[in-house]
Design a protein around this motif. Structure first.
Motif, PDB file in Angstrom:
ATOM      1  N   GLY A 156       1.420   5.447   1.436  1.00  0.00           N
ATOM      2  CA  GLY A 156       0.416   3.866   1.818  1.00  0.00           C
ATOM      3  C   GLY A 156      -0.327   4.152   0.551  1.00  0.00           C
ATOM      4  O   GLY A 156      -0.062   4.146  -0.807  1.00  0.00           O
ATOM      5  N   SER A 157      -1.249   2.658   0.590  1.00  0.00           N
ATOM      6  CA  SER A 157      -2.602   2.585  -0.774  1.00  0.00           C
ATOM      7  C   SER A 157      -3.464   2.678  -1.137  1.00  0.00           C
ATOM      8  O   SER A 157      -3.501   2.130  -1.756  1.00  0.00           O
ATOM      9  N   ASP A 158      -4.149   3.634  -0.274  1.00  0.00           N
ATOM     10  CA  ASP A 158      -5.380   3.770  -0.131  1.00  0.00           C
ATOM     11  C   ASP A 158      -6.313   3.103  -0.826  1.00  0.00           C
ATOM     12  O   ASP A 158      -6.820   2.935  -1.319  1.00  0.00           O
ATOM     13  N   GLN A 159      -5.887   2.006  -0.103  1.00  0.00           N
ATOM     14  CA  GLN A 159      -7.185   0.696  -0.625  1.00  0.00           C
ATOM     15  C   GLN A 159      -8.418   1.565   0.030  1.00  0.00           C
ATOM     16  O   GLN A 159      -8.727   2.067   1.004  1.00  0.00           O
ATOM     17  N   LEU A 199       3.489  -1.588   6.782  1.00  0.00           N
ATOM     18  CA  LEU A 199       2.417  -0.601   7.300  1.00  0.00           C
ATOM     19  C   LEU A 199       2.310   0.651   5.485  1.00  0.00           C
ATOM     20  O   LEU A 199       0.703   0.909   5.980  1.00  0.00           O
ATOM     21  N   ALA A 200       2.540   0.599   5.456  1.00  0.00           N
ATOM     22  CA  ALA A 200       2.320   1.824   3.827  1.00  0.00           C
ATOM     23  C   ALA A 200       1.486   1.209   2.943  1.00  0.00           C
ATOM     24  O   ALA A 200       0.345   1.322   2.493  1.00  0.00           O
ATOM     25  N   GLU A 201       1.806  -0.494   2.695  1.00  0.00           N
ATOM     26  CA  GLU A 201       0.806  -1.224   2.306  1.00  0.00           C
ATOM     27  C   GLU A 201      -0.245  -1.722   3.126  1.00  0.00           C
ATOM     28  O   GLU A 201      -1.902  -1.641   2.367  1.00  0.00           O
ATOM     29  N   GLN A 202      -0.880  -1.540   4.529  1.00  0.00           N
ATOM     30  CA  GLN A 202      -2.119  -0.804   5.006  1.00  0.00           C
ATOM     31  C   GLN A 202      -2.662   0.319   5.821  1.00  0.00           C
ATOM     32  O   GLN A 202      -3.714   0.581   6.013  1.00  0.00           O
ATOM     33  N   TRP A 203      -1.652   1.715   5.098  1.00  0.00           N
ATOM     34  CA  TRP A 203      -2.115   2.862   5.004  1.00  0.00           C
ATOM     35  C   TRP A 203      -2.837   3.510   3.911  1.00  0.00           C
ATOM     36  O   TRP A 203      -2.576   3.705   3.168  1.00  0.00           O
ATOM     37  N   SER A 204      -4.465   3.475   5.025  1.00  0.00           N
ATOM     38  CA  SER A 204      -5.410   3.867   3.711  1.00  0.00           C
ATOM     39  C   SER A 204      -5.836   6.030   3.823  1.00  0.00           C
ATOM     40  O   SER A 204      -6.242   6.139   4.980  1.00  0.00           O
ATOM     41  N   ARG A 205      -4.818   6.279   3.336  1.00  0.00           N
ATOM     42  CA  ARG A 205      -4.770   7.442   4.405  1.00  0.00           C
ATOM     43  C   ARG A 205      -6.428   8.606   3.226  1.00  0.00           C
ATOM     44  O   ARG A 205      -7.307   8.073   2.395  1.00  0.00           O
ATOM     45  N   ARG A 245      -4.413  -3.513  10.864  1.00  0.00           N
ATOM     46  CA  ARG A 245      -4.482  -3.868   9.911  1.00  0.00           C
ATOM     47  C   ARG A 245      -3.413  -4.971  10.289  1.00  0.00           C
ATOM     48  O   ARG A 245      -3.373  -6.140  10.022  1.00  0.00           O
ATOM     49  N   ASP A 294       3.132  11.062  -0.888  1.00  0.00           N
ATOM     50  CA  ASP A 294       3.209  10.449  -2.379  1.00  0.00           C
ATOM     51  C   ASP A 294       1.781  11.315  -3.432  1.00  0.00           C
ATOM     52  O   ASP A 294       1.022  10.581  -4.309  1.00  0.00           O
TER      53      ASP A 294
END
Lengths: 436, 239
Positions: free
Chosen positions: A37-40, B151-157, B203, B236
């Protein structure tokens, strides 16, 4: 009857055919795996709250916005950019907020209750989902607007992140400066944003190592007011204080047990600094370590069964684990030539500490399971890490323009903020537990 | 005269005997045909959805997409931003043949606008850096990787997310790549985690890469990309 039979058979056949047809598209569905994830920071808009028939002078929405921003997990939209400022659900145009890239929207309004208190009703909207997700109310008097703001921030934070918010918690610290040619030491407690500072103790002699009781109602500390270091406990509400130790030598590093009945301390009454356990009801003292090296800075595991502490018994300062039942000691830090000042997160797994690598001291977080160390700060001047009760942030003392200030850093979001600077030095922060 | 009559009677008797099974066969075949026709019908009902996309929401997704380095994104973005009349003459003149080649059967639509859209999209598709390998599975694999990256680019955990948590969602797309349905089919047990997954998809909103895939291989799209299952499981994280 023949026809009935025929129809029955026909409908059965048709059903089979239909089932076959409907089964066709589903066979090839594939699964995509997303493992990163990017965790923005989440983009959130906190619209100014309105008063319905009441005048509210404090900008509560601004406090909420600042709270969320400081957590590092949110990126609030500036008011100047807002295309509209809806006060009610009917006035929310999701398109306005989509255009600004907002993920969430918060609106709220104040009403006056029958008993003359203020009631803040606030709602959280999902902009992309185009729906109201959740609504909540907090009530308080006019003097509690800041508390109400922090409470609202806590609730919003929890809704979105799944962690309890820490905006209603406090921090204790020591402030020291020269006054009239003499040092003045002050023990203070403030909101985590630095606001509403309150004086607990003032002394011409050093004050050190403030530590919260697990119920957040008392603070223990070391004071030199008697001419040598002694440990005191003090009630925040009543200011009643009690001296707990008066031993020869070092009396330091008090740490309240999670159940509040005991206190771990470092005393040098038997020669060199060793760890002891003080029963707060009976006053009985139990020696925990027996080693010619220095043992100090105890911190409790959340289950109250173990202590983590700093010892140089291995030649350099490292963190050790002491099992209280067996008094067995085991070294737990192996990376770097210096690891000290342990502060354990409430998950019992993330350990904040001072870590030295390549002759640089940094505040780092050690995962006790994977043994991975993450360095959180990069100046040699950082000390005294203290982890927030939700485990998402830690506070520490650092230097800015040659004077000591407090700073907070998020453990995952990579955001730092400084608390308002003060006259003189600010040191030894201790993050309070959650209010009860 | 007796002979033909006898034959007719025999025939009628035979018909009576086999009547129901024959009728079954006929009806079944009718049903199958109806089904196939229905599929076409269902499909030809989709294009309006595709073209109905209103300017405001397109613009909104652009704001979100702008910081991305997604393959194919920039070109398609500018195209979508451009009002159709401006695009129409230039692009249709150049690329209509390519469109017909790519989707000869689906282009039964009388809607000229749809043809323009496809043509414009195909023009962009030609310029994308994504090198799809010939052959179904490898091709699908490259698209899958691209979708996962978006999707990874837009995923804020959320900070409460932990290693080992997972949520599976099913999304439904239309040939423009727009996501028209999201459902959590296997919850992580944590509402904020599930919501973060949903938010990541929202997103993205529009997978240009899926639109491109549709233009290149509509059959592959129908087979594997109209409905997608996505498993979100962080590997990660610190904890």
């Amino acid at each position: 009857m023949d026809i009935m039979l025929f129809m029955a058979r026909l409908s059965r056949q048709l059903l089979v055919a239909a089932a076959l047809l409907s089964a066709l598209p589903s066979h090839a569905e594939l699964t995509i795996k997303v493992t990163r994830g990017s965790d923005q920071p989440t983009v959130i808009a906190v619209v100014p709250f309105v008063g319905r028939g009441v005048q509210v002078d404090t900008d509560v929405a601004a406090i909420v916005q600042a709270d969320l921003q400081r957590s590092g997990l949110f990126n609030p939209i500036e008011r100047a950019q807002m295309l509209s400022m809806p006060a009610a659900k009917a006035d929310v145009y999701y398109r306005d907020w989509r255009l600004l890239g907002a993920d969430y929207l918060v609106i709220g309004e104040f009403n006056e209750t029958a008993s003359g208190k203020l009631q803040l009703t606030f709602s959280l909207f999902s902009v992309l989902g185009q729906r109201e997700m959740w609504s909540h109310q907090v009530t308080g008097s006019r003097t509690q607007l800041r508390d109400m703001a922090h409470l609202a921030s806590d609730k919003i934070y929890q809704q979105i992140t799944g962690l309890r918010g820490i905006f209603s918690t406090r921090v204790a610290y020591v402030n020291a400066y020269m006054e009239g040619g003499q040092m003045l030491y002050r023990l203070l407690v403030a909101d985590v944003d630095g606001a509403r500072e309150r004086l607990l103790l003032e002394s011409r002699q050093p004050i050190m190592s403030p530590a919260w009781s697990s119920d957040g109602k008392e603070i223990a500390y070391v004071s030199f007011e008697t001419g040598r270091p002694a440990i005191f406990r003090q009630n925040l509400a009543t200011a009643a204080r009690q001296q707990l130790t008066d031993f020869a030598g070092l009396n330091s590093a008090p740490a309240w047990s999670p159940d509040g009945t005991k206190m771990a301390l470092a005393l040098s009454k038997d020669g060199n600094p060793e760890l002891y356990l003080l029963d707060l009801d009976s006053g009985q003292l139990d020696r925990l370590t027996r080693h010619f090296a220095i043992d100090t800075e105890p911190t409790w595991t959340p289950d109250g069964r173990q202590l983590l502490f700093t010892s140089d018994r291995g030649g350099t300062p490292q963190i050790y684990r002491l099992e209280l039942a067996s008094k067995k000691v085991q070294r737990i830090t192996w990376q770097g030539t210096y690891n000290a000042r342990p502060s354990l997160a409430p998950d019992g797994r993330t350990l904040a500490l001072i870590h030295r690598r390549d002759s640089h001291y940094r505040i780092a977080a050690l995962d006790l399971v994977t043994e991975r160390i993450i360095e959180l700060t990069d100046t040699a001047l950082d000390e005294s890490p203290t982890v927030a009760p939700n485990g998402a942030m830690l506070m520490y003392a650092t230097k800015q323009d040659d004077s000591g200030v407090l700073a907070a850093v998020s453990l995952d979001a990579g955001v730092k903020y400084l608390l308002p600077a003060q006259r003189g030095d600010v040191r030894e922060p201790a993050w309070s537990p959650f209010p009860r | 005269m007796a002979q033909p009559l006898a034959t007719a009677i025999k025939l009628r008797r035979q018909i009576a005997r086999f009547g129901d099974s024959l009728a079954v066969a006929v009806l079944l075949s009718l049903a199958l045909h109806a089904g196939v026709v229905a599929l076409f019908f269902i499909h030809s009902q989709r294009p309006p959805e595709r073209t109905v996309v209103t300017p405001p929401s397109i613009r909104a997704s652009l704001v979100e997409l702008s910081p991305k380095a997604a393959p194919a994104a920039p070109e398609v973005k500018t195209q979508r931003r451009t009002p159709p009349p401006a695009v129409r003459p230039a692009v249709s003149a150049q690329v209509v043949p390519a469109t017909v080649k790519a989707a000869p059967q689906r282009d039964d639509d009388r809607s000229a606008e749809r043809r323009q859209l496809l043509a414009a999209a195909a023009a962009n598709g030609a310029a994308t850096p994504l090198q799809a390998v010939e052959g179904g599975d490898e091709q699908a694999a490259s698209y899958i990787a691209a979708i996962a990256a978006l999707l990874a680019e837009q995923w804020s955990r959320p900070p409460s997310a932990r290693l080992g948590m997972s949520a599976k969602v099913r999304i439904i797309t239309v040939p423009t790549g727009r996501v028209v349905g999201i459902s959590v089919i296997d919850s992580s047990g944590s509402e904020p985690f599930d919501r973060s997954v949903q938010l990541a998809i929202e997103r993205v909103g529009q997978f240009d890469i899926i639109a491109e895939l549709y233009r290149r291989d509509p059959a592959l799209y129908e087979r594997q990309f109209r409905q997608l299952e996505i498993l979100f499981t962080p590997e990660d994280l610190r904890l």
